[in-house]
Write an enzyme that holds these catalytic residues in place. Sequence first.
Site, PDB file in Angstrom:
ATOM      1  N   TYR A 123      -8.792  10.405  -1.147  1.00 38.22           N
ATOM      2  CA  TYR A 123      -7.540  10.402  -1.909  1.00 38.22           C
ATOM      3  C   TYR A 123      -6.414  11.056  -1.116  1.00 38.22           C
ATOM      4  O   TYR A 123      -5.270  10.659  -1.208  1.00 38.22           O
ATOM      5  CB  TYR A 123      -7.770  11.158  -3.214  1.00 38.22           C
ATOM      6  CG  TYR A 123      -6.686  10.978  -4.227  1.00 38.22           C
ATOM      7  CD1 TYR A 123      -6.724   9.895  -5.105  1.00 38.22           C
ATOM      8  CD2 TYR A 123      -5.631  11.875  -4.327  1.00 38.22           C
ATOM      9  CE1 TYR A 123      -5.730   9.715  -6.035  1.00 38.22           C
ATOM     10  CE2 TYR A 123      -4.636  11.694  -5.256  1.00 38.22           C
ATOM     11  CZ  TYR A 123      -4.686  10.619  -6.116  1.00 38.22           C
ATOM     12  OH  TYR A 123      -3.698  10.449  -7.041  1.00 38.22           O
ATOM     13  N   PHE A 144      19.029  -9.944  -0.921  1.00 39.62           N
ATOM     14  CA  PHE A 144      17.698 -10.475  -1.175  1.00 39.62           C
ATOM     15  C   PHE A 144      17.356 -10.110  -2.609  1.00 39.62           C
ATOM     16  O   PHE A 144      17.756  -9.062  -3.109  1.00 39.62           O
ATOM     17  CB  PHE A 144      16.650  -9.930  -0.192  1.00 39.62           C
ATOM     18  CG  PHE A 144      15.311 -10.584  -0.407  1.00 39.62           C
ATOM     19  CD1 PHE A 144      15.147 -11.925  -0.118  1.00 39.62           C
ATOM     20  CD2 PHE A 144      14.259  -9.894  -0.971  1.00 39.62           C
ATOM     21  CE1 PHE A 144      13.939 -12.571  -0.376  1.00 39.62           C
ATOM     22  CE2 PHE A 144      13.045 -10.538  -1.225  1.00 39.62           C
ATOM     23  CZ  PHE A 144      12.895 -11.872  -0.930  1.00 39.62           C
TER      24      PHE A 144
END
Lengths: 463, 458
Positions: A75, A127
């Site tokens: 993690y 975009f």
Amino acid sequence: MAAKHISWAEPFKIKMVEPLFMTTRAHREKALEAAGSNTFLLRSEDVYIDLLTDSGTSAMSDRQWAGLMLGDEAYAGSRNFYHLEEAIHRYYGYKHVIPTHQGRGAENLISKILIKPGDVVPGNMYFTTTKLHQELAGGMFTDIIVDEAHDPNSGFTFKGNVDLSKLQAVINTYGAERIPYVSIATTVNMAGGQPISLANLQALREFTSKHGIRIIHDMTRVAENAYMIQQLEEGQGNKSIAAIVKEICSLTDGATMSAKKDALVNIGGFLATNEWDVFEEARNLVVIYEGLHTYGGLAGRDMEAMAIGIEESVQDAHIRARVGQVFYLGQRLIDMGIPIVKPVGTHGVFLDAKAFLPHLRQTAFPAQALAAELYIDSGVRAMERGIVSAGRDQKTGEHCFPELELVRLTIPRRVYTQAHMDVVAESVQRVFEQRHSVTGLRMTYEPKYLRFFQARFEKLPAA
Amino acid sequence: MKHRTIIEPFRIKSVEPIGLSTEEERAEHLINAHYNPFLLHSRDVIIDLMTDSGTSAMSAHQWAGMMEGDEAYAGSRSWERMEQEVRDLTGMPHILPAHQGRAAERIIYGHLGRPGKVFISNTHFDTTRANIEFSGASAIDIPIPEGRDTALQHPFKGNMDVAALDQLLKEHKGHVSAVILTVTNNSGGGQPVSLANAEGVASICRKHDVLFLLDCCRIAENSWFVKHREPGMEGSTYRQIAQRMFALADGAVMSAKKDALVNMGGFLALRDEVLADACTNLLIITEGFTTYGGLSGRDMEAIAIGLREVFDPHYLDYRIKSTTYLGRKLHELGVPLMRPIGGHAVYIDAKKLYAHIPPHQYPGQALVCELYRLGGIRSVEIGSVMFGKYVADGSLIPSAMELVRLAIPRRVYTQSHIEYVAEAFEEVLRQRDRVRGYRIVKEPKFLRHFTAHFEPIV
């Protein structure tokens, strides 16, 4: 091979294959109707050649697949993160890195960090997701790309360039202090995959430095842009792709990357910055949206594949074959007399739907109709990049009417062969021959944001 | 033959080397990580019990599924498989993929939450609470009172206090965004929730017309406890028990990184179409298109397979019993811990272990650092570092409990790894009086435990 060869033959052989599905015209008609004439809503199984996007659709190399097996899924502090960080330092040169699950995750972070309500963000054409994140953060996008970019027939080499006089006008109107950054895409997707020149970027750097404005680099296709600089810009022909890529990055202050394009992976992205304060804030925000700052919502293995993909993406032989294949398709269509955006872009061929279907008004969604027709003809899936993608004006609620009404045939990296490209060209030709019988569409469902993804359409009756 | 040994219902197909280190090296690493194990390099950790999230070993079948991933941007076959599997399991019609659990949470809690709104849970987990507070809403925990006493034995310590829920829903009428039942209850010690309790919560939610959501990331493990502890449930399969629980809820969020046995992924499942549409809009903006949600095709494939595998009775038996094995060993050594042992982790009561360290000096953080220094074992503090709050004058309101979680990754470590962990605790006990508390020298505003810097108090 010592001799300089013209063929763009791939610098790889195939190691693993995936079956394709062949369908009948009747089957496709039914499938398209179920999809509301929106290629986004088709099932992948009903598609023969998938040119919807080059995003996340690359074939990975055997080294990348091996990298997947080396995933460290801890993690915190995964060794794959450090490998990725090192690759970004080496090939792009940015100081600080935050991984994100994909490009829009990074766009979300940078917009939230840098944009204040009322700010203006100039850029070399919009975009879809970038503009939306800027707007959601309270900013307003404004276009400063050269005029040639809006003309599909202009043969101008660097249609991704910024018009500095337009930027000057934005500064005159709003003041430099309301411009948190200039957003520069390499290459410019919505203009048809068009590159920006190094000279233009250098001029922009000089100009923005004078006004204390940052440049944030939307670098998803930076290696392809570098290839165009190497091939076409004066004085750049002797540099390697890797050197040009690094030079481009060095002229900007930070970047968002969707690694699903140039970096040859199926998932992943990052935010990079040279500013410590921006980095610290991004590190705090990323845990809320993405994941801890050493994985950012990515499996360890995918960070590993990205680190390897970044290195592969800046190899001259790779880029040459990549862009060579796109140009091959483009040239075939030009030879057939099909109206396409010129020059051909680096990641796809953009059909000019206005010229293709001149009998349709823009409100009858000619590009959407053309994409639908192409699918019916051969099972080739393309994407609309016109009025549907442009969405509505925030204030008036009216359609934005973009000058370019395009259908994008996007070529996934290392996936399809020359024969597949031939099938595509032949299908486009067939549709072109029958173009007068193509009717427009009516929108029957329209979502609030990014409507092109999920909008549904119905065929208008023949006039 | 009835055997006492917990045998894994699998053999090992692929291994990953562990880097060993000396105590001196680790002391140095701790300084470099500012005494926060979240900032340690994974290569410097021997046994990583920081989390069971995304750390599972996948099966050969899942890896084969990875090779079949359909990476199409829209309409991927792998998505169709995952969607079908999640629908079958949850019985809910609207499934939204997300790159992991917190993304699914942010979408729905971000949509439902705003200043003035309230969320109620048996116990909110760290990222859940952060998502809710980030939206401006507040989060209230109402575990049953037994849940707060670490030594007390109770079969379903994860239960929600149903009477308190009824009262709260009256008090905050019109302002409660959702009631979230987390199964198992992670912050409360990985303790299970009974089906009867879920039924009680559901009926009160219905009475007050409030949305009832399941945080189902460990629902298979929860089902094991229901089958073995709840009267009348022994005849049902684990999957049936899970399905009965899903049937009570209006929606569910899942971090697939736990019980779906994958390294990345999550989803949101909903019954209501209007709510699903609103969430879909947010999904596309920050996660990805509806048929991939920010996941690669191969990861969706692995989720579909993992969701089946996790309900295998032999797997669940092994999973729960091997967690209990570690808990029992530590209990026998005299380590104070949360009992009974939960499903995915053993929770050490650091407040009792280090009674000489006051909560504002973070006894849990002290234990986490000790475990790393002595054994190279990485664990996580679930106490005042994670949940402590400052009041206006800058003083700390400590968390109700000071726990340290030893989360067991699924199918990753062997019995000898677990014996090694127990051995490290013997050393922890021997040196307990020498250990001092910590102070925070640097922290961000949200989710501080991930990146905060600490300093030992001399």
